[in-house]
Structures are given as structure tokens and as C-alpha cells.
Design a protein around this motif. Structure first.
Motif, PDB file in Angstrom:
ATOM      1  N   GLY A  73       0.808  -1.205   0.000  1.00 47.53           N
ATOM      2  CA  GLY A  73       0.000   0.000   0.000  1.00 47.53           C
ATOM      3  C   GLY A  73       0.838   1.249   0.000  1.00 47.53           C
ATOM      4  N   GLU A  74       0.197   2.360   0.351  1.00 48.38           N
ATOM      5  CA  GLU A  74       0.834   3.670   0.232  1.00 48.38           C
ATOM      6  C   GLU A  74       0.498   4.527   1.448  1.00 48.38           C
ATOM      7  OE1 GLU A  74       0.472   7.595  -2.696  1.00 48.38           O
ATOM      8  OE2 GLU A  74      -0.722   5.774  -3.071  1.00 48.38           O
ATOM      9  N   VAL A  75       1.524   5.084   2.061  1.00 50.79           N
ATOM     10  CA  VAL A  75       1.309   6.050   3.139  1.00 50.79           C
ATOM     11  C   VAL A  75       0.850   7.357   2.503  1.00 50.79           C
ATOM     12  CG1 VAL A  75       2.354   7.364   5.012  1.00 50.79           C
ATOM     13  CG2 VAL A  75       3.037   4.989   4.633  1.00 50.79           C
ATOM     14  N   LEU A  76      -0.357   7.792   2.847  1.00 51.01           N
ATOM     15  CA  LEU A  76      -0.931   8.999   2.250  1.00 51.01           C
ATOM     16  C   LEU A  76      -0.617  10.249   3.047  1.00 51.01           C
ATOM     17  CD1 LEU A  76      -4.504   7.739   1.291  1.00 51.01           C
ATOM     18  CD2 LEU A  76      -2.490   7.897  -0.180  1.00 51.01           C
ATOM     19  N   GLU A  77      -0.580  10.101   4.351  1.00 49.98           N
ATOM     20  CA  GLU A  77      -0.399  11.265   5.225  1.00 49.98           C
ATOM     21  C   GLU A  77       0.366  10.842   6.465  1.00 49.98           C
ATOM     22  OE1 GLU A  77      -3.384  13.593   8.098  1.00 49.98           O
ATOM     23  OE2 GLU A  77      -3.863  13.865   5.976  1.00 49.98           O
ATOM     24  N   LEU A  78       1.524  11.445   6.664  1.00 49.92           N
ATOM     25  CA  LEU A  78       2.292  11.181   7.877  1.00 49.92           C
ATOM     26  C   LEU A  78       3.361  12.262   7.988  1.00 49.92           C
ATOM     27  CD1 LEU A  78       3.671   7.698   9.010  1.00 49.92           C
ATOM     28  CD2 LEU A  78       4.341   9.882   9.968  1.00 49.92           C
ATOM     29  N   THR A  79       3.153  13.197   8.900  1.00 48.51           N
ATOM     30  CA  THR A  79       4.098  14.274   9.138  1.00 48.51           C
ATOM     31  C   THR A  79       4.511  14.245  10.607  1.00 48.51           C
ATOM     32  OG1 THR A  79       2.417  15.911   9.734  1.00 48.51           O
ATOM     33  CG2 THR A  79       2.906  15.651   7.375  1.00 48.51           C
ATOM     34  N   GLU A  80       5.303  15.233  11.010  1.00 51.41           N
ATOM     35  CA  GLU A  80       5.737  15.282  12.404  1.00 51.41           C
ATOM     36  C   GLU A  80       4.552  15.345  13.370  1.00 51.41           C
ATOM     37  OE1 GLU A  80       8.615  18.603  12.012  1.00 51.41           O
ATOM     38  OE2 GLU A  80       9.989  17.238  13.054  1.00 51.41           O
ATOM     39  N   ARG A  81       3.463  15.933  12.924  1.00 52.74           N
ATOM     40  CA  ARG A  81       2.286  16.036  13.808  1.00 52.74           C
ATOM     41  C   ARG A  81       1.671  14.672  14.093  1.00 52.74           C
ATOM     42  NH1 ARG A  81      -2.556  15.142  11.771  1.00 52.74           N
ATOM     43  NH2 ARG A  81      -3.560  16.103  13.586  1.00 52.74           N
ATOM     44  N   ASN A  82       2.016  13.665  13.287  1.00 57.94           N
ATOM     45  CA  ASN A  82       1.478  12.314  13.487  1.00 57.94           C
ATOM     46  C   ASN A  82       2.408  11.418  14.292  1.00 57.94           C
ATOM     47  OD1 ASN A  82       0.565  12.974  10.268  1.00 57.94           O
ATOM     48  ND2 ASN A  82      -1.042  12.510  11.744  1.00 57.94           N
ATOM     49  N   LEU A  83       3.539  11.942  14.725  1.00 58.34           N
ATOM     50  CA  LEU A  83       4.451  11.151  15.552  1.00 58.34           C
ATOM     51  C   LEU A  83       3.937  11.125  16.991  1.00 58.34           C
ATOM     52  CD1 LEU A  83       7.895  12.375  14.170  1.00 58.34           C
ATOM     53  CD2 LEU A  83       6.716  10.221  13.672  1.00 58.34           C
ATOM     54  N   PRO A  84       4.292  10.094  17.756  1.00 57.92           N
ATOM     55  CA  PRO A  84       3.738   9.950  19.101  1.00 57.92           C
ATOM     56  C   PRO A  84       3.910  11.166  20.000  1.00 57.92           C
ATOM     57  CG  PRO A  84       4.759   7.902  18.456  1.00 57.92           C
ATOM     58  CD  PRO A  84       5.076   8.897  17.371  1.00 57.92           C
ATOM     59  N   GLU A  85       5.100  11.784  19.984  1.00 58.82           N
ATOM     60  CA  GLU A  85       5.297  12.897  20.916  1.00 58.82           C
ATOM     61  C   GLU A  85       4.376  14.070  20.606  1.00 58.82           C
ATOM     62  OE1 GLU A  85       9.069  13.096  18.229  1.00 58.82           O
ATOM     63  OE2 GLU A  85       7.657  11.587  18.933  1.00 58.82           O
ATOM     64  N   ALA A  86       4.103  14.320  19.309  1.00 52.94           N
ATOM     65  CA  ALA A  86       3.190  15.401  18.943  1.00 52.94           C
ATOM     66  C   ALA A  86       1.759  15.068  19.341  1.00 52.94           C
ATOM     67  CB  ALA A  86       3.278  15.677  17.449  1.00 52.94           C
ATOM     68  N   GLN A  87       1.382  13.822  19.160  1.00 58.38           N
ATOM     69  CA  GLN A  87       0.036  13.393  19.549  1.00 58.38           C
ATOM     70  C   GLN A  87      -0.136  13.409  21.066  1.00 58.38           C
ATOM     71  OE1 GLN A  87      -2.784  12.409  17.485  1.00 58.38           O
ATOM     72  NE2 GLN A  87      -1.525  13.739  16.192  1.00 58.38           N
ATOM     73  N   LEU A  88       0.899  13.001  21.789  1.00 58.38           N
ATOM     74  CA  LEU A  88       0.846  13.053  23.252  1.00 58.38           C
ATOM     75  C   LEU A  88       0.752  14.494  23.739  1.00 58.38           C
ATOM     76  CD1 LEU A  88       3.503  10.329  24.105  1.00 58.38           C
ATOM     77  CD2 LEU A  88       1.034  10.135  24.422  1.00 58.38           C
ATOM     78  N   ALA A  89       1.455  15.402  23.046  1.00 55.80           N
ATOM     79  CA  ALA A  89       1.398  16.813  23.425  1.00 55.80           C
ATOM     80  C   ALA A  89      -0.019  17.363  23.313  1.00 55.80           C
ATOM     81  CB  ALA A  89       2.359  17.622  22.563  1.00 55.80           C
TER      82      ALA A  89
END
Length: 252
Positions: A73-89
Motif C-alpha cells: 500500500g501507500e502512506v498517504l499522510e504522515l508528518t511530524e504532527r502524526n508522531l507519538p510525541e506530537a500526539q501526546l502533546a
């Protein structure tokens, strides 16, 4: 059900973490990549899964080529905002506030950040930890097991008041699901990839690592959901993903 106390207090909220979007080539479905944060009434923080490896946030094309992910498949959307630390923030905490990391299994879209929480114990299935390396994707297995304290389970286990881990192999040898009792929402059942989407039940879990176990444990989880009148959050449901309450919002 076994009882092993890793968390002292009952859960007060569950945050759904947005780790990005992925398109499956075979059927063109677009799926959310999710993690979860459980916060207890004593301020304990449990992170469930870590999404894709960090490298994808900086170069999706090169990372996919390196992992030969394009076969699937294909990763459509994944930026720094999708990394765990950003999501935890978004949920108001930092990576160092995580008290326990639960790995539902070790495929690429769940295990990518397993080494990113130094000093944090990892709860997972003993069957999967016994593998030479995390599963990752197909024959590509670049990750090694980080040097951590591992809390290994091989049966359904209550890890604290109102938090139960179900050992449900089938999709993967060490697949786990999590049940959480919340004050307002009631029981929440996080199936992870034990049931990726409702249609998988009708498809009889074709393509699973062990189809017979996947079918048996999928049925067991749905029976449990009915018994507890639970709100079920599936692993990768295209229809459900847009409707979920994501961080900074929470189920309480």
C-alpha cells in the motif's frame, strides 16, 4: 483472567492518537493509523502502539522504497504532527510522562516507535517477544528489540482496576486487545488488528497469520462487546476512523 497490577488506579479517559493515513492497494480502502493514550485517575499514562517509524514523517517515498511497502500500500499522510510525541502533546503530556507502553503487536504501523521511550516498560505478548525481531513488514525486519523491561503476558490479564488485556492471536502471533472501563462512556473495547474492521468478520479473517485463531478470537471479542455493551474501536475501520474523537479530545 489473570491479575497483574501494573496500574494502580482506574482509567479516567482515553485519547485516540492520529498516526496518519494509509491506502491499501488490494481494495483501495483508506485507513487511519491509530494509537491510544489511557490516563488513570492517579495520573498514570499508558500508551498503546507507536505508529510507523519516525523516518516516514520526513520522507515517505524513500522510507516506503527502503521497506518495500509499495507491495502492499501507500502512506498517504504522515508528518511530524502524526508522531507519538506530537500526539501526546495534544493530550497534554510529553513522552517522558508515559509510564507503560503496550504493544498490541509488532507490524510496521504499530511498532515504529518502540525504541523511543527509554526507561518505559513494554507490555506485550510473550509469543511475539520470543521472535528474533519485531514482525515489521513481510520479510523486511530491520528493528531489533530495545533494551527495556518487558512485561510479558500469555493469557487474558487485568493490569489494574478497569483495564483488561485480551490475548487474541490470529492477525499476529502476539495480538492483544484492550478493554477499558470509563466513568461516562462505559466500557471501551480497543480491538486493534484482532478485528481491523467489521467487514473482516464477514470475510472470515482471510489473510490472517492464523485464520482459525483470528476467527475464534474475533468472535470472542464481539461476544465480550455484546456482554459488556461496549463501545468498540476497530483497528483500521475506514468508516469509523473519521467519526472517532481524537486528541486533544477524549472519551471519558
Amino acid at each position: 483472567m489473570k491479575t497483574m497490577t501494573y496500574i494502580s488506579a482506574s482509567p479516567k479517559e482515553v485519547h485516540v492518537l492520529d498516526y496518519g493515513l494509509f491506502k491499501v492497494h488490494a481494495n483501495k480502502r483508506v485507513i487511519g493509523i491509530c494509537g491510544f493514550l489511557i490516563r488513570s485517575s492517579a495520573g498514570e499514562n499508558i500508551l498503546i502502539d507507536t505508529g510507523f517509524p519516525r523516518k516516514y514523517a520526513y520522507d515517505i517515498a524513500a522510507s516506503s522504497a527502503e521497506d518495500r511497502l509499495g507491495d502492499f500500500g501507500e502512506v498517504l499522510e504522515l508528518t511530524e504532527r502524526n508522531l507519538p510525541e506530537a500526539q501526546l502533546a495534544l493530550a497534554g503530556i510529553t513522552a517522558t510522562d508515559v509510564d507503560l507502553l503496550i504493544m498490541t503487536h509488532t507490524h510496521i504501523d504499530h511498532v515504529g516507535g518502540i525504541a523511543d521511550f527509554p526507561g518505559c516498560p513494554i507490555l506485550m505478548s510473550g509469543a511475539e517477544r520470543a521472535l528474533d525481531r519485531p514482525l515489521y513488514w513481510g520479510s523486511v525486519q530491520p528493528l531489533t528489540w530495545p533494551d527495556r523491561e518487558y512485561l510479558l503476558i500469555d493469557a487474558d490479564t487485568e493490569i489494574g482496576p478497569g483495564i483488561r488485556i485480551f490475548h487474541v492471536p490470529g492477525h499476529a502471533p502476539g495480538q492483544l486487545a484492550i478493554e477499558v472501563d470509563l466513568p461516562e462512556t462505559g466500557t471501551v473495547l480497543i480491538t486493534s488488528d484482532a478485528i481491523s474492521r467489521p467487514a473482516e468478520i464477514e470475510e472470515k479473517f482471510a489473510g490472517s497469520w492464523n485464520v482459525a485463531q483470528a476467527r475464534e478470537n474475533g468472535a470472542r471479542l464481539m461476544s465480550r462487546a455484546t456482554e459488556r455493551n461496549a463501545f468498540v474501536i476497530y483497528g483500521h475501520s475506514p468508516e469509523q476512523w473519521p467519526t472517532l474523537r481524537k486528541a486533544p479530545y477524549a472519551y471519558t
